[in-house]
Motif scaffolding. Structure first.
Motif, PDB file in Angstrom:
ATOM      1  N   VAL A 110       0.855  -1.185   0.000  1.00 25.69           N
ATOM      2  CA  VAL A 110       0.000   0.000   0.000  1.00 25.69           C
ATOM      3  C   VAL A 110       0.892   1.236   0.000  1.00 25.69           C
ATOM      4  CG1 VAL A 110      -1.735   1.321   1.262  1.00 25.69           C
ATOM      5  CG2 VAL A 110      -1.881  -1.183   1.193  1.00 25.69           C
ATOM      6  N   ASP A 111       0.657   2.124  -0.950  1.00 30.39           N
ATOM      7  CA  ASP A 111       1.458   3.339  -1.058  1.00 30.39           C
ATOM      8  C   ASP A 111       1.299   4.199   0.193  1.00 30.39           C
ATOM      9  OD1 ASP A 111       1.554   6.420  -2.023  1.00 30.39           O
ATOM     10  OD2 ASP A 111       2.869   5.214  -3.296  1.00 30.39           O
ATOM     11  N   TRP A 112       2.403   4.799   0.640  1.00 32.57           N
ATOM     12  CA  TRP A 112       2.357   5.607   1.851  1.00 32.57           C
ATOM     13  C   TRP A 112       1.401   6.783   1.719  1.00 32.57           C
ATOM     14  CZ3 TRP A 112       3.332   3.311   5.951  1.00 32.57           C
ATOM     15  CH2 TRP A 112       4.446   2.484   6.146  1.00 32.57           C
ATOM     16  N   LYS A 113       1.308   7.384   0.534  1.00 33.35           N
ATOM     17  CA  LYS A 113       0.396   8.513   0.364  1.00 33.35           C
ATOM     18  C   LYS A 113      -1.059   8.078   0.525  1.00 33.35           C
ATOM     19  CE  LYS A 113       2.343   9.755  -3.567  1.00 33.35           C
ATOM     20  NZ  LYS A 113       2.630  10.523  -4.816  1.00 33.35           N
ATOM     21  N   VAL A 114      -1.375   6.891   0.051  1.00 32.44           N
ATOM     22  CA  VAL A 114      -2.718   6.349   0.253  1.00 32.44           C
ATOM     23  C   VAL A 114      -2.951   6.066   1.736  1.00 32.44           C
ATOM     24  CG1 VAL A 114      -4.201   4.349  -0.194  1.00 32.44           C
ATOM     25  CG2 VAL A 114      -2.913   5.405  -2.063  1.00 32.44           C
ATOM     26  N   ALA A 115      -2.006   5.382   2.365  1.00 35.65           N
ATOM     27  CA  ALA A 115      -2.164   5.016   3.774  1.00 35.65           C
ATOM     28  C   ALA A 115      -2.254   6.239   4.673  1.00 35.65           C
ATOM     29  CB  ALA A 115      -0.987   4.136   4.206  1.00 35.65           C
ATOM     30  N   GLY A 116      -1.550   7.306   4.310  1.00 37.25           N
ATOM     31  CA  GLY A 116      -1.509   8.488   5.154  1.00 37.25           C
ATOM     32  C   GLY A 116      -2.616   9.479   4.923  1.00 37.25           C
ATOM     33  N   SER A 117      -3.496   9.212   3.975  1.00 37.05           N
ATOM     34  CA  SER A 117      -4.534  10.187   3.652  1.00 37.05           C
ATOM     35  C   SER A 117      -5.950   9.631   3.685  1.00 37.05           C
ATOM     36  CB  SER A 117      -4.278  10.781   2.258  1.00 37.05           C
ATOM     37  OG  SER A 117      -4.343   9.777   1.263  1.00 37.05           O
ATOM     38  N   ALA A 118      -6.123   8.370   4.036  1.00 35.57           N
ATOM     39  CA  ALA A 118      -7.435   7.732   3.904  1.00 35.57           C
ATOM     40  C   ALA A 118      -8.253   7.699   5.188  1.00 35.57           C
ATOM     41  CB  ALA A 118      -7.262   6.302   3.383  1.00 35.57           C
ATOM     42  N   ALA A 119      -7.622   7.563   6.337  1.00 35.47           N
ATOM     43  CA  ALA A 119      -8.357   7.197   7.547  1.00 35.47           C
ATOM     44  C   ALA A 119      -9.423   8.211   7.932  1.00 35.47           C
ATOM     45  CB  ALA A 119      -7.382   6.981   8.708  1.00 35.47           C
ATOM     46  N   LEU A 120      -9.079   9.497   7.969  1.00 36.14           N
ATOM     47  CA  LEU A 120     -10.040  10.474   8.485  1.00 36.14           C
ATOM     48  C   LEU A 120     -11.212  10.657   7.536  1.00 36.14           C
ATOM     49  CD1 LEU A 120      -9.264  13.667  10.453  1.00 36.14           C
ATOM     50  CD2 LEU A 120     -11.054  13.686   8.723  1.00 36.14           C
ATOM     51  N   VAL A 121     -10.943  10.900   6.246  1.00 35.69           N
ATOM     52  CA  VAL A 121     -12.062  11.204   5.350  1.00 35.69           C
ATOM     53  C   VAL A 121     -12.882   9.964   5.010  1.00 35.69           C
ATOM     54  CG1 VAL A 121     -11.040  13.298   4.405  1.00 35.69           C
ATOM     55  CG2 VAL A 121     -10.570  11.112   3.290  1.00 35.69           C
ATOM     56  N   PHE A 122     -12.232   8.829   4.780  1.00 32.68           N
ATOM     57  CA  PHE A 122     -13.007   7.632   4.466  1.00 32.68           C
ATOM     58  C   PHE A 122     -13.717   7.104   5.708  1.00 32.68           C
ATOM     59  CE2 PHE A 122     -10.700   7.813   0.539  1.00 32.68           C
ATOM     60  CZ  PHE A 122     -11.578   7.272  -0.382  1.00 32.68           C
ATOM     61  N   GLY A 123     -13.075   7.207   6.870  1.00 33.31           N
ATOM     62  CA  GLY A 123     -13.749   6.826   8.106  1.00 33.31           C
ATOM     63  C   GLY A 123     -14.972   7.691   8.357  1.00 33.31           C
ATOM     64  N   THR A 124     -14.816   9.012   8.182  1.00 30.84           N
ATOM     65  CA  THR A 124     -15.930   9.932   8.392  1.00 30.84           C
ATOM     66  C   THR A 124     -17.070   9.651   7.422  1.00 30.84           C
ATOM     67  OG1 THR A 124     -14.466  11.672   9.240  1.00 30.84           O
ATOM     68  CG2 THR A 124     -16.594  12.369   8.364  1.00 30.84           C
ATOM     69  N   ALA A 125     -16.757   9.500   6.141  1.00 28.19           N
ATOM     70  CA  ALA A 125     -17.799   9.259   5.139  1.00 28.19           C
ATOM     71  C   ALA A 125     -18.461   7.895   5.331  1.00 28.19           C
ATOM     72  CB  ALA A 125     -17.204   9.373   3.734  1.00 28.19           C
ATOM     73  N   TRP A 126     -17.677   6.888   5.713  1.00 35.97           N
ATOM     74  CA  TRP A 126     -18.222   5.544   5.946  1.00 35.97           C
ATOM     75  C   TRP A 126     -19.226   5.562   7.104  1.00 35.97           C
ATOM     76  CZ3 TRP A 126     -17.952   1.071   3.285  1.00 35.97           C
ATOM     77  CH2 TRP A 126     -18.259  -0.123   3.937  1.00 35.97           C
ATOM     78  N   ARG A 127     -18.854   6.206   8.189  1.00 33.91           N
ATOM     79  CA  ARG A 127     -19.783   6.308   9.326  1.00 33.91           C
ATOM     80  C   ARG A 127     -21.060   7.041   8.908  1.00 33.91           C
ATOM     81  NH1 ARG A 127     -19.695   6.473  15.031  1.00 33.91           N
ATOM     82  NH2 ARG A 127     -21.009   8.070  15.977  1.00 33.91           N
ATOM     83  N   MET A 128     -20.904   8.162   8.187  1.00 31.26           N
ATOM     84  CA  MET A 128     -22.069   8.945   7.767  1.00 31.26           C
ATOM     85  C   MET A 128     -23.046   8.107   6.960  1.00 31.26           C
ATOM     86  SD  MET A 128     -20.337  12.523   6.506  1.00 31.26           S
ATOM     87  CE  MET A 128     -21.880  13.415   6.260  1.00 31.26           C
ATOM     88  N   LEU A 129     -22.538   7.428   5.951  1.00 35.37           N
ATOM     89  CA  LEU A 129     -23.415   6.745   4.999  1.00 35.37           C
ATOM     90  C   LEU A 129     -23.862   5.369   5.474  1.00 35.37           C
ATOM     91  CD1 LEU A 129     -21.569   7.829   1.772  1.00 35.37           C
ATOM     92  CD2 LEU A 129     -24.015   8.128   2.158  1.00 35.37           C
ATOM     93  N   ILE A 130     -22.911   4.575   5.959  1.00 40.16           N
ATOM     94  CA  ILE A 130     -23.215   3.177   6.274  1.00 40.16           C
ATOM     95  C   ILE A 130     -23.819   3.017   7.664  1.00 40.16           C
ATOM     96  CG2 ILE A 130     -22.250   0.857   6.461  1.00 40.16           C
ATOM     97  CD1 ILE A 130     -22.238   2.103   3.604  1.00 40.16           C
ATOM     98  N   HIS A 131     -23.301   3.739   8.634  1.00 35.25           N
ATOM     99  CA  HIS A 131     -23.731   3.525  10.018  1.00 35.25           C
ATOM    100  C   HIS A 131     -24.740   4.555  10.525  1.00 35.25           C
ATOM    101  CE1 HIS A 131     -20.935   0.231  10.949  1.00 35.25           C
ATOM    102  NE2 HIS A 131     -20.123   0.834  10.100  1.00 35.25           N
ATOM    103  N   ARG A 132     -24.729   5.774  10.013  1.00 37.03           N
ATOM    104  CA  ARG A 132     -25.673   6.783  10.482  1.00 37.03           C
ATOM    105  C   ARG A 132     -26.883   6.881   9.540  1.00 37.03           C
ATOM    106  NH1 ARG A 132     -26.571   8.192  14.751  1.00 37.03           N
ATOM    107  NH2 ARG A 132     -26.457  10.486  14.721  1.00 37.03           N
ATOM    108  N   ALA A 133     -26.647   7.119   8.267  1.00 37.43           N
ATOM    109  CA  ALA A 133     -27.765   7.199   7.328  1.00 37.43           C
ATOM    110  C   ALA A 133     -28.268   5.824   6.896  1.00 37.43           C
ATOM    111  CB  ALA A 133     -27.366   8.003   6.097  1.00 37.43           C
ATOM    112  N   GLU A 134     -27.446   4.790   7.078  1.00 37.48           N
ATOM    113  CA  GLU A 134     -27.809   3.403   6.761  1.00 37.48           C
ATOM    114  C   GLU A 134     -28.320   3.268   5.321  1.00 37.48           C
ATOM    115  OE1 GLU A 134     -30.553   2.394   9.908  1.00 37.48           O
ATOM    116  OE2 GLU A 134     -28.915   1.742  11.214  1.00 37.48           O
ATOM    117  N   VAL A 135     -27.502   3.737   4.386  1.00 40.59           N
ATOM    118  CA  VAL A 135     -27.914   3.663   2.980  1.00 40.59           C
ATOM    119  C   VAL A 135     -28.058   2.211   2.538  1.00 40.59           C
ATOM    120  CG1 VAL A 135     -26.871   5.881   2.371  1.00 40.59           C
ATOM    121  CG2 VAL A 135     -25.538   3.782   2.127  1.00 40.59           C
TER     122      VAL A 135
END
Length: 349
Positions: free
Chosen positions: A142-167
């Motif tokens: 896994v490229d370091w730029k990918v690993a270092g830039s994914a957690a906050l925004v993808f975690g935030t969006a995943w929680r919003m859509l999958i766990h809060r809005a339950e799309v």
């Protein structure tokens, strides 16, 4: 060691890159040799001191990074030197269950919830000492730029859509700010979930990128009323879910874009947090207004598994030396480009 540091709250001229003391490693912490880090809009708010952030200066910012474990505290058993790790910033003062166990089931709902980098010293430095409970293993390759830039925004969006809005598959989802970090993650996640995705943006180039991320319909909000466009595209029905982190500028249109019984989910308010509440529309159309902040460790791990597998991918708009972090802030503030801004310790270049 060298680190980004804020000398005060203010404009970009308060950002420096220079010597700070080497971090001490507590019993439940891991010292990470940082290979890549990323900025988020919260870094801009932290620098400006909004809303009501009171820091001790100099302050090292940063809530996203990845790197190699250099050393571990006495109570840490999950990691050892040379492990590859990514960092997520949601934490509580009470920490985990034992030295390196996971934090509480949902730290974001805890009374002592905070964000590392915003409320405490961050990780935009050559080395960062962070709780072991805030680290996730990164596979080889896994490229370091990918690993270092994914957690906050993808975690935030995943929680919003999958766990809060339950799309659910087959639903229609409108994503605002599709060129930003959370926005481009939300487009990909909604597409991955089997939804029809509508994305707003301010230029043809940004909308082209949104389409590449999985948007089925793109709307230039500078040229058209996005709510009217959604009405036309859905034959008057409206969308099931709106993902909004913009705030006042889009709030009224977001409510107008929803079908009866629809869900509005928000994780931020970059254009202001006090729109007219729209209560008549909310009760008459039986809308749900859902708040969401960051993500739990388990939710971050869920979505990062998809990132590591290549099913989801952070778009990198620019990669800069940490000594040019002021320029990184400028890119975010001026909404230049699409996706994440990554900074690399100068010693790694």
């Amino acid at each position: 060691m060298q680190a980004v540091k804020l000398t005060a709250h203010g404009d970009r001229d308060v950002i420096e890159y220079g010597e700070v003391p080497d971090p001490a490693v507590d019993r439940d912490e891991v010292l990470v040799d940082v290979k890549a880090a990323a900025l988020n809009h919260l870094d801009v708010w932290t620098r400006r001191g909004l809303p009501g952030i009171d820091l001790s200066f100099p302050h090292v910012p940063g809530s996203d990074m990845a790197g190699v474990v250099d050393a571990v505290g006495d109570d840490v058993t999950r990691f050892e030197p040379c492990d590859r790790v990514a960092f997520f910033a949601a934490t509580t003062d009470s920490g985990g269950e034992g030295g390196d166990g996971p934090p509480r089931d949902d730290p974001t709902l805890s009374s002592d919830f905070s964000i590392i980098g915003e409320h405490s010293q961050g990780v935009h430095a050559e080395y960062a000492a962070v709780p072991a409970a805030n680290l996730i293993p990164v596979p080889e390759g896994v490229d370091w730029k990918v690993a270092g830039s994914a957690a906050l925004v993808f975690g935030t969006a995943w929680r919003m859509l999958i766990h809060r809005a339950e799309v659910q598959a087959g639903e229609h989802v409108l994503v605002h700010g599709a060129s930003g970090g959370v926005g481009h993650a939300a487009v990909q996640i909604a597409d991955h979930a089997g939804c029809t995705v509508y994305a707003t943006g301010s230029s043809a180039a940004k909308l082209d990128h949104a389409a590449e991320c999985g948007a089925d319909h793109v709307i230039n909000y500078e040229e058209t009323d996005f709510a009217a466009a959604v009405d036309d595209l859905t034959d008057g029905r409206g969308v099931d879910v709106v993902v909004d982190h913009v705030g006042e500028a889009t709030y009224d249109g977001s409510l107008r874009s929803l079908r009866k019984g629809g869900r509005f989910v928000t994780c931020g308010a970059t254009t202001g947090g006090n729109p007219d509440a729209g209560l008549r529309r909310i009760f008459w159309n039986q809308l749900s207004v859902i708040g969401s902040t960051m993500a739990t460790p388990e939710q971050v791990a869920e979505v990062l598994d998809l990132v590591w597998a290549g099913d989801l991918e952070p778009e990198i708009r620019a990669t800069l030396p940490m000594s040019e972090t002021a320029r990184a802030h400028e890119l975010i503030e001026n909404r230049e480009g699409f996706g994440k801004v990554v900074v690399i310790p100068d010693s790694e270049l």
